[in-house]
Design an enzyme around this catalytic site. Structure first.
Site, PDB file in Angstrom:
ATOM      1  N   ASP A   1      11.434  24.207  -0.497  1.00  0.00           N
ATOM      2  CA  ASP A   1      12.230  23.539  -1.528  1.00  0.00           C
ATOM      3  C   ASP A   1      13.720  23.491  -1.219  1.00  0.00           C
ATOM      4  O   ASP A   1      14.494  22.991  -2.029  1.00  0.00           O
ATOM      5  CB  ASP A   1      12.054  24.273  -2.864  1.00  0.00           C
TER       6      ASP A   1
ATOM      7  N   CYS B   1      12.877  24.912   4.456  1.00  0.00           N
ATOM      8  CA  CYS B   1      12.009  25.693   3.564  1.00  0.00           C
ATOM      9  C   CYS B   1      11.196  24.730   2.699  1.00  0.00           C
ATOM     10  O   CYS B   1      11.390  23.518   2.757  1.00  0.00           O
ATOM     11  CB  CYS B   1      12.834  26.591   2.657  1.00  0.00           C
TER      12      CYS B   1
ATOM     13  N   ARG C   1       1.031 -10.756   6.793  1.00  0.00           N
ATOM     14  CA  ARG C   1       0.983  -9.543   5.958  1.00  0.00           C
ATOM     15  C   ARG C   1       2.216  -8.695   6.270  1.00  0.00           C
ATOM     16  O   ARG C   1       2.245  -7.933   7.225  1.00  0.00           O
ATOM     17  CB  ARG C   1      -0.308  -8.760   6.234  1.00  0.00           C
TER      18      ARG C   1
ATOM     19  N   HIS D   1      -6.695  -7.160  12.396  1.00  0.00           N
ATOM     20  CA  HIS D   1      -5.461  -6.385  12.483  1.00  0.00           C
ATOM     21  C   HIS D   1      -5.109  -6.205  13.951  1.00  0.00           C
ATOM     22  O   HIS D   1      -5.948  -5.814  14.757  1.00  0.00           O
ATOM     23  CB  HIS D   1      -5.650  -5.029  11.798  1.00  0.00           C
TER      24      HIS D   1
ATOM     25  N   ARG E   1     -11.213   0.070  14.483  1.00  0.00           N
ATOM     26  CA  ARG E   1     -11.009   0.775  13.225  1.00  0.00           C
ATOM     27  C   ARG E   1     -12.033   0.256  12.216  1.00  0.00           C
ATOM     28  O   ARG E   1     -13.015   0.909  11.959  1.00  0.00           O
ATOM     29  CB  ARG E   1      -9.560   0.604  12.737  1.00  0.00           C
TER      30      ARG E   1
ATOM     31  N   LYS F   1       0.838  -1.204   0.000  1.00  0.00           N
ATOM     32  CA  LYS F   1       0.000   0.000   0.000  1.00  0.00           C
ATOM     33  C   LYS F   1       0.874   1.256   0.000  1.00  0.00           C
ATOM     34  O   LYS F   1       2.073   1.166   0.304  1.00  0.00           O
ATOM     35  CB  LYS F   1      -0.933  -0.020   1.206  1.00  0.00           C
TER      36      LYS F   1
ATOM     37  N   TYR G   1      14.206  31.339   7.470  1.00  0.00           N
ATOM     38  CA  TYR G   1      12.931  31.933   7.878  1.00  0.00           C
ATOM     39  C   TYR G   1      12.825  32.044   9.402  1.00  0.00           C
ATOM     40  O   TYR G   1      13.177  31.110  10.127  1.00  0.00           O
ATOM     41  CB  TYR G   1      11.761  31.048   7.413  1.00  0.00           C
TER      42      TYR G   1
HETATM   43  C1  PLP Z   1      -0.444  -1.718   6.878  1.00  0.00           C
HETATM   44  C2  PLP Z   1      -1.028  -2.999   7.292  1.00  0.00           C
HETATM   45  C3  PLP Z   1      -0.225  -4.121   7.490  1.00  0.00           C
HETATM   46  C4  PLP Z   1       1.284  -4.070   7.457  1.00  0.00           C
HETATM   47  O1  PLP Z   1       1.744  -3.566   8.693  1.00  0.00           O
HETATM   48  P1  PLP Z   1       3.318  -3.542   9.004  1.00  0.00           P
HETATM   49  O2  PLP Z   1       3.386  -3.097  10.417  1.00  0.00           O
HETATM   50  O3  PLP Z   1       3.893  -2.530   8.072  1.00  0.00           O
HETATM   51  O4  PLP Z   1       3.825  -4.895   8.750  1.00  0.00           O
HETATM   52  C5  PLP Z   1      -0.834  -5.324   7.744  1.00  0.00           C
HETATM   53  N1  PLP Z   1      -2.183  -5.409   7.829  1.00  0.00           N
HETATM   54  C6  PLP Z   1      -2.988  -4.343   7.668  1.00  0.00           C
HETATM   55  C7  PLP Z   1      -4.459  -4.519   7.779  1.00  0.00           C
HETATM   56  C8  PLP Z   1      -2.438  -3.109   7.415  1.00  0.00           C
HETATM   57  O5  PLP Z   1      -3.244  -2.047   7.287  1.00  0.00           O
END
Ligand code: PLP
Length: 361
Positions: A307, A305, A215, A160, A130, A36, A258
């Site tokens: 850039d 800044c 994952r 998750h 979530r 992602k 700045y």
């Molecule tokens: C982003 C995400 C992951 C990966 O998490 P890491 O900590 O980067 O390994 C796994 N599962 C879900 C649902 C996520 O949103």
């Protein structure tokens, strides 16, 4: 490549990080590559192609645009969208063989109402609050999942873990896994092929060996889920470089940048770099961060800044116009930069803007 502000992605390190992580899993367990946010800023097409060659057959993204880009890049493996997709994209999901996470009971209904047999994985909320179905009501949740077995192509269930990288929260994490397992058991008769709960940290610290896919996100890119997390010896794959655009002498009492936030207290040599917060170099690093020039640290002086930025090169004779400068490197990693401004490495690498060209080696 134009050498102004650029990121070098070491594909060999991605491959090595993947192999290291895979070796830490149990035999038969596999990696679902989390690519992602453009593979955490590394470029999702290149990273996914490399991993597909290495044997990865499942990719996770955050939204349908990312999923379609992977298909356009020739990725053949399964693609799971972890986040929200408008229900009226159902046909697009089916046509491109993309799997969608089911976020809530209402979302399941909206998606099923499109009359398309979308491939889905049901998300289960086991305590993060979530997304997902209610993990505290396994029987009801199992009934709900079963109710969609002929309206959607139900292929998976996942949750998750929101503190798998924090040993002090291990009891909470184990409770999350127990809730997940209860629902997975309650829908065992559906023989869902994809049951998954592990992120990078859980694959190492909370792997009960009962599920196939982990994952893998942050550790793939060589950063740690948390500062003191005991991870395999992965290495950052991305280094960020810029050059010196000019060097000047600054006298004691003169101010820099700045808001006049830095005042020279001795004769200094100051270099200007053509990278700023529009490139994703965080303004919070003003008067805090360091860059590396010829292997030596050069502290940031004054505010970042849009850039440009200025650094103290008084003690670095190699710092001349055109000299290469490392913004992120093994000496100053994204995790180290993140610690300097109270954030996480994830935010640093995802925040490097599209203006920064990516180069692969
Ligand atoms: C982003 C995400 C992951 C990966 O998490 P890491 O900590 O980067 O390994 C796994 N599962 C879900 C649902 C996520 O949103």
């Amino acid at each position: 490549m134009i050498m102004r502000s650029w990121a070098e992605i070491d594909l060999r390190r991605i491959r090595e990080n993947y192999e290291l992580y895979k070796a830490a899993l149990a035999p038969g367990q596999k990696v679902m590559a989390v690519v992602k946010a453009d593979a955490y800023g590394h470029g999702h097409a290149e990273i996914s192609r490399l991993l597909e060659d290495a044997g990865v057959d499942f990719f996770a993204v955050s939204n349908i645009t990312e999923a379609l880009e992977l298909r356009q890049a020739g990725i053949k493996g399964n693609i799971l969208i972890l986040g929200y997709t408008p229900a009226n994209c159902a046909e697009m999901l089916v046509q491109n063989d993309i799997t969608q996470a089911v976020l809530s009971p209402e979302y399941a209904e909206a998606l099923a109402a499109q009359g398309q047999k979308v491939k889905v994985h049901f998300a289960l909320d086991t305590g993060m609050n979530r997304i997902g179905l209610d993990g505290d009501k396994p029987a009801e949740t199992a009934r709900l999942i079963r109710a969609y077995a002929d309206k959607l192509a139900v292929e998976g269930l996942f949750t998750h873990l929101c503190a798998a990288d924090t040993p002090a929260q291990d009891a909470f994490t184990e409770a999350q896994i127990a809730k997940f397992t209860a629902v997975a058991d309650a829908v065992r008769d559906l023989s869902l092929p994809y049951i998954h709960y592990m992120n990078s940290a859980a694959g190492i610290a909370h792997n009960n060996g009962k599920t196939v896919y982990a994952r893998l996100g942050i550790l793939l890119y060589g950063l740690k889920p948390a500062d003191d997390f005991a991870a395999p010896a992965v290495l950052p794959a991305l280094s960020w470089k810029t050059v010196i655009s000019m060097v000047k002498d600054v006298l004691p009492g003169e101010k820099i940048g700045y808001g006049l936030t830095y005042e020279a207290t001795r004769p200094m040599r100051v270099a200007t770099l053509p990278t700023g917060y529009a490139d994703g170099y965080r303004r919070a690093l003003s008067n805090k961060g360091v860059v590396y020039i010829a292997g030596q640290p050069a502290p940031i002086v004054g505010r970042i800044c849009m850039d440009q930025m200025m650094v103290d090169v008084t003690d670095i004779p190699e710092a001349v116009p055109g000299a290469e400068v490392s913004l992120l490197c093994d000496e100053y990693t994204a995790d180290r930069m993140a610690a300097d401004i109270d954030t996480i490495g994830y935010e640093i690498i995802c925040g490097i803007s599209k203006r920064v060209e990516r180069e692969y080696k």
